[in-house]
Enzyme design. Structure first.
Site, PDB file in Angstrom:
ATOM      1  N   HIS A 123       0.582  -1.616  -0.125  1.00 25.53           N
ATOM      2  CA  HIS A 123      -0.346  -0.106   0.562  1.00 25.53           C
ATOM      3  C   HIS A 123       1.201   1.459  -0.200  1.00 25.53           C
ATOM      4  CE1 HIS A 123      -4.358  -1.078   0.258  1.00 25.53           C
ATOM      5  NE2 HIS A 123      -3.581  -2.396   1.030  1.00 25.53           N
ATOM      6  N   ASP A 130      -7.608  -2.427  -2.479  1.00 27.96           N
ATOM      7  CA  ASP A 130      -8.183  -2.888  -1.601  1.00 27.96           C
ATOM      8  C   ASP A 130      -9.699  -2.441  -2.305  1.00 27.96           C
ATOM      9  OD1 ASP A 130      -6.556  -3.627   0.185  1.00 27.96           O
ATOM     10  OD2 ASP A 130      -6.994  -2.411   2.116  1.00 27.96           O
ATOM     11  N   GLU A 191      -6.784 -11.930   2.807  1.00 25.21           N
ATOM     12  CA  GLU A 191      -7.697 -11.266   2.747  1.00 25.21           C
ATOM     13  C   GLU A 191      -8.250 -11.120   1.236  1.00 25.21           C
ATOM     14  OE1 GLU A 191      -5.062  -8.197   5.624  1.00 25.21           O
ATOM     15  OE2 GLU A 191      -4.958  -7.269   3.353  1.00 25.21           O
ATOM     16  N   HIS A 194      -8.026  -7.941  -1.177  1.00 28.68           N
ATOM     17  CA  HIS A 194      -6.583  -7.132  -1.684  1.00 28.68           C
ATOM     18  C   HIS A 194      -5.861  -8.167  -2.611  1.00 28.68           C
ATOM     19  CE1 HIS A 194      -2.614  -5.321   0.119  1.00 28.68           C
ATOM     20  NE2 HIS A 194      -1.820  -6.269  -0.587  1.00 28.68           N
TER      21      HIS A 194
END
EC number: 3.4.13.22
Length: 216
Positions: A123, A130, A191, A194
């Protein structure tokens, strides 16, 4: 249960940190006006709505691969280093309070299931996004958990391949992957929301010789 399945390579794995970076210099580009963007993670500077231009181009291509009635909904992209450090340290402290028998090394690894350590965080490179799926009117589809539900909150259902989610949620996750994988993105298996391109985790997963994007 805080331990991850043995077959998941976590972003804290030394194999990820060992990937070299050859920064390509692509700029951060505003996603707003090009794809649907949710504001739940909005910050005052609008960092959340920015991605590297090459990643954004790929997401626009992925949008065209979705069937009628489905759209990508961007939740968060670029995250400043200070923000990343605060989130990682906060979650790690929560784990240590919940599981007092954890060693510092164990809490570091366990925290990386949900938040990347700063030194390898995609990120902070503008290389991760996301996101989820929504209908034309913005209603989010059932994905099994909310975006950003951690392993404790979701009892592990945040893992992309979690066996405990509904058939609808599983189908929606597969639909998301069917749009993102062909354009070159990789998922972080802990996740479902993600996905990244050009970062160290992507390079490790695709066996690329180096990452394209480093921290900004």
């Amino acid at each position: 249960m805080w331990q991850s399945p043995n077959d998941v390579v976590l972003i804290s794995d030394p194999r990820v940190a060992s990937v070299p970076v050859q920064e390509c210099g692509e700029p951060l580009t505003d996603v707003r006006g090009r794809l649907r963007v949710d504001t739940r993670m909005a910050d005052d500077d609008g960092a959340y709505a920015h991605l590297r231009s090459g990643l954004l181009d790929r997401l626009e291509k992925a949008e065209t691969l979705l069937p009628d009635g489905y759209h990508l909904l961007i939740v968060e992209g670029y995250r400043p280093i200070a923000t990343q450090r605060r989130i990682f340290d906060g979650y790690r402290a929560e784990l240590e309070a919940t599981f007092p028998d954890m060693s510092p090394d164990e809490s570091y690894v366990a925290a990386s299931r949900y938040v990347s350590p700063v030194d390898v965080a995609p990120h902070t490179a503008g290389a991760a996004v996301d996101l989820t799926l929504c209908s034309p009117n913005g209603t989010e589809y059932d994905m099994g958990t909310q975006v950003n539900d951690n392993p404790e909150q979701s009892d592990g259902a945040c893992y992309t391949a979690a066996p405990t989610i509904s058939d609808d949620a599983r189908a929606h996750r597969k639909l998301l992957a069917a749009a993102l994988e062909p354009v070159g993105l990789v998922n972080y298996p802990t996740e479902w929301w993600h996905w990244s391109y050009g970062d160290r985790y992507w390079a490790m997963a695709t066996r690329a010789p180096y990452a394209l994007y480093g921290p900004i």
